[in-house]
Design an enzyme around this catalytic site. Structure first.
Site, mmCIF file in Angstrom:
data_model
loop_
_atom_site.group_PDB
_atom_site.id
_atom_site.type_symbol
_atom_site.label_atom_id
_atom_site.label_comp_id
_atom_site.label_asym_id
_atom_site.label_seq_id
_atom_site.Cartn_x
_atom_site.Cartn_y
_atom_site.Cartn_z
ATOM 1 N N GLU A 217 -0.213 4.438 -2.204
ATOM 2 C CA GLU A 217 -0.679 3.583 -3.293
ATOM 3 C C GLU A 217 -1.124 4.422 -4.500
ATOM 4 O O GLU A 217 -2.256 4.316 -4.968
ATOM 5 C CB GLU A 217 -1.803 2.664 -2.801
ATOM 6 N N GLU B 1 -11.399 -8.556 3.924
ATOM 7 C CA GLU B 1 -10.467 -8.621 2.801
ATOM 8 C C GLU B 1 -9.472 -9.774 2.935
ATOM 9 O O GLU B 1 -9.301 -10.568 2.020
ATOM 10 C CB GLU B 1 -9.719 -7.287 2.672
ATOM 11 N N ASP C 164 -1.381 -4.338 7.080
ATOM 12 C CA ASP C 164 -2.648 -4.139 6.390
ATOM 13 C C ASP C 164 -3.668 -5.219 6.730
ATOM 14 O O ASP C 164 -3.932 -6.097 5.908
ATOM 15 C CB ASP C 164 -2.386 -4.130 4.874
HETATM 16 C C1 BDP Z 1 -5.714 -2.248 1.464
HETATM 17 C C2 BDP Z 1 -6.616 -2.579 0.332
HETATM 18 C C3 BDP Z 1 -6.811 -1.457 -0.624
HETATM 19 C C4 BDP Z 1 -7.104 -0.179 0.107
HETATM 20 C C5 BDP Z 1 -6.004 0.104 1.079
HETATM 21 C C6 BDP Z 1 -6.284 1.295 1.972
HETATM 22 O O1 BDP Z 1 -6.131 -3.713 -0.321
HETATM 23 O O2 BDP Z 1 -7.851 -1.822 -1.473
HETATM 24 O O3 BDP Z 1 -7.254 0.874 -0.763
HETATM 25 O O4 BDP Z 1 -5.859 -0.972 1.956
HETATM 26 O O5 BDP Z 1 -6.609 1.088 3.135
HETATM 27 O O6 BDP Z 1 -6.103 -3.093 2.483
HETATM 28 O O7 BDP Z 1 -6.175 2.421 1.548
#
Ligand code: BDP
Length: 674
Positions: free
Chosen positions: A281, A388, A360
């Site tokens: 990301e 989340e 996720d």
């Molecule tokens: C996702 C989230 C994000 C996190 C990412 C992570 O949306 O905010 O940074 O995982 O785990 O669930 O790195």
């Protein structure tokens, strides 16, 4: 306030007012941690019984007392062998004097024993015939914060950070200490305090400007047996090191990390180590330099090795710009594809941290196939306590049942019985380091967790990872009794509400394991195509004929192949794939008949109507407790459940309408779908 104290309320128990043994505490050895144990016992006993215990020296046993000792100071050499590092024993004798022994292998064990003893007093269990040996099954019992230095919390739903504000430390010692008490009481022994997405301000946490403050937090944690960890920026050498590269094989880069790490240990002698999110990301990582993740992790591992520090390297690595038209690049496959080939290449103090599922933290996912697939590499499991994707602490969603399912899942890595819990407790492959980690749900609100009932997830997390075999009911009973008192009506009602809440949430949200269907970015509330045409790899492929992601080997993405044969077979065939995951693994027509006997489309309608009715029942159950719970907590929870009801209706209507319009198939029961 009650909501602030969480499960350490230490409510008064009249029947415990006159116990001799509680009047005196004998300490055979003094350390900082034992001091915390004594302080906690004094606080707890005073609050529960009204007795103010006095600390005395009495090695000979002339007095009735609680006795705190480590194995060494008590000369109990046989006990030594039955305790692991954080283990302890609770024993009570009534003759000649009433003595209650809280004996730890180390001082940490003594602290855990003290909390255990207070739990016994609070939950009304017999304290007079104690003969308990406790050893945590999990070695690293971690909490990850996703706190930013500006005070915000990524995916936080309970206010701001308790550590940071305006790019500085707050250093509210009282609050941090209370936090450490709460965490130690459930056995947590490691906490990373900043977000895995490390931006400019947090990159500076390892500079001499901020390390003194980091050390202050570490000092508080240390008194409670907790080691502090930091998430670091993989590109620190560029951001703060004055170098032009972060190539892990570059000697200058390596030297920079070696020196930097040594510097950190000058401030914090028991610093835990680094948590790293790299090449994920938009975060920097070794891929930029054509190096792999073993190269990246080992560079940091080498720097930490002389200090017994560890690298917790996250496996949440995937291409977040993938093209949805290319069905072979399945995001679910990414972690396994990146890491499995590197098995055996990581240094001994590197641990891979793997999210429970391959995507996720959705309400329902299969277990990540990476568990059990790397016999030569330390593994840690990552859960998400912060909700989340499970209602953001507005909705009630008790996650213990979900986590138990993950821990009990059989990977078949070494034949039957190779459960995830045996992988991450290190016994299956004899890992040097192993454990469980989770993204916490706390913030600076007075309740810590926003939704007061979400405290149960935090409590339950600690208890469950201490011993993954603890039954859900035991954990819930403990939590409810300590949080709300022992009235059977409260216990039964809250217990039932919690027990059903995960499946209720699942009913009215994305169906049958397909996941997502949430609003992009903030991830709250329904959005049927929110992620369907964006490049995140998160699709449901619904069209007029059917829905679901074909992940089979036969004619899908091939994800199923990442499992060991037993699980591959189960998931590969739509006949044997469990209903709850059918759309995760298969693309099926709406008329596909599930094992339950209902069609997919009818299942969607049914569960969405039911889900809302279930929330109505949750609300009614809570209302039946009016007068049994103090007003503040009663109203707070009432308000959240009311919001949940409204929002569950929105979910129901949007999801049902969407599938009705896509499929053109009527609800058999002719309920109203617009
Ligand atoms: C996702 C989230 C994000 C996190 C990412 C992570 O949306 O905010 O940074 O995982 O785990 O669930 O790195």
């Amino acid at each position: 306030t009650d909501e602030y104290k969480c499960w350490l309320r230490y409510e008064r128990k009249k029947d415990l007012a006159n116990i001799e043994a509680l009047k005196k505490i004998v300490v055979l050895e003094k350390t900082e941690i034992i001091k915390s144990a004594v302080e906690e016992l004094k606080r707890g006993i005073l609050s529960i019984t009204g007795i103010e215990p006095e600390v005395i020296a009495d090695r000979e046993g002339n007095n009735s007392a609680i006795v705190l000792a480590t194995v060494d100071s008590s000369n109990m050499t046989t006990l030594n062998r039955s305790l692991n590092n954080d283990g302890y024993m609770l024993q009570s004798f009534t003759k000649p004097k009433e003595r209650i022994y809280l004996t730890g292998k180390t001082d940490k064990g003594v602290l855990y024993a003290a909390f255990h003893f207070l739990r016994i007093l609070q939950t009304n269990r017999d304290y007079q015939q104690l003969d308990i040996i406790e050893n945590p099954k999990t070695q690293l019992r971690m909490i990850n914060h996703w706190d930013n230095m500006d005070g915000s919390i990524e995916r936080g739903y309970a206010g701001h950070s308790i550590f940071f504000e305006n790019n500085q430390f707050i250093l509210d010692y009282g609050r941090i200490k209370d936090y450490a008490r709460l965490m130690a009481s459930i056995g947590i022994n490691g906490i990373s305090i900043n977000n895995v997405n490390v931006h400019k301000a947090e990159t500076n946490l390892i500079t001499k400007e901020l390390l003194p403050d980091v050390a202050k937090v570490a000092n508080i944690f240390r008194q409670y047996g907790i080691r502090l960890f930091l998430s670091i920026n993989y590109a620190s050498t560029i951001e703060i090191g004055g170098l032009s590269t972060a190539d892990p094989l570059d000697p200058q880069v390596r030297e920079w990390w070696t020196k930097k790490t040594a510097e950190i240990y000058q401030y914090i002698e028991d610093f835990g180590g680094f948590v790293v999110k790299a090449d994920s990301e938009h975060r920097p990582g070794p891929f930029t330099y054509n190096r792999n993740h073993a190269d990246g992790a080992n560079m940091l591992g080498e720097a930490l090795l002389p200090f017994d520090g560890i690298v917790i390297w996250r496996c949440f690595v995937y291409d977040c710009l993938q093209d949805w038209r290319d069905r072979t690049t399945d995001r679910a496959k990414a972690a396994y594809d990146h890491f499995k080939p590197l098995d055996g290449q990581f240094l001994e103090n590197v641990i891979l941290q793997i999210k429970n599922g391959p995507m996720d933290f959705q309400v329902r996912e299969p277990v990540s196939p990476l568990f059990g697939a790397m016999p030569e590499t330390n593994q840690v499991l990552e859960f998400q306590i912060t909700q989340e994707y499970t209602g953001q602490q507005k909705h009630l969603c008790y996650l213990i049942p979900q986590w138990k399912k993950v821990l009990d899942f059989d990977t078949y890595a070494k034949g039957e019985g190779s459960t995830v819990k045996k992988v991450v407790d290190g016994t299956l492959f004899h890992y040097k380091y192993s454990g469980i980690s989770a993204v916490t749900n706390i913030g600076n609100e007075s309740s810590w967790t926003g939704h007061i009932l979400a405290q149960a997830n935090l409590y339950g997390y600690g208890r469950l990872i201490w011993n993954p075999d603890l039954p859900e009911a035991t954990i819930t009973d403990e939590w409810v009794t300590q949080t709300f008192g022992k009235h059977p009506k409260i216990l039964n009602t809250v217990k039932e509400m919690l027990a059903d809440s995960w499946s209720i949430y699942e009913k009215y949200t994305a169906p049958l394991g397909v996941g997502w269907m949430v609003n992009p970015n903030h991830h709250y509330g329904p959005n049927v195509d929110g992620y369907e045409y964006s490049p995140w790899g998160t699709y449901h492929f619904a069209d007029w004929k059917g829905i679901g992601v074909n992940r089979t080997k036969k004619d899908g993405t091939g994800y199923t192949e990442q499992y060991f044969p037993e699980n591959f077979d189960m998931y590969e065939s739509v006949e044997t794939c469990p209903d709850e995951l059918v759309l995760f693994f298969h693309h099926v027509p709406y008329t596909h008949v599930l094992k339950s006997g209902t069609t997919v489309i009818q299942h969607i309608y049914n569960t969405h109507f039911e889900g809302v009715e279930d929330v109505e029942n949750l609300l009614e159950s809570w209302i039946s407790l009016n007068g049994f719970v103090d007003e503040k907590r009663y109203n707070d929870i009432l308000q959240r459940l009311t919001i949940q009801l409204e929002h569950s209706k929105e979910w129901r209507d949007i999801i049902n309408t969407y599938f009705y319009r896509k499929s053109g198939i009527n609800d058999e029961l002719n309920r109203v779908i617009y």
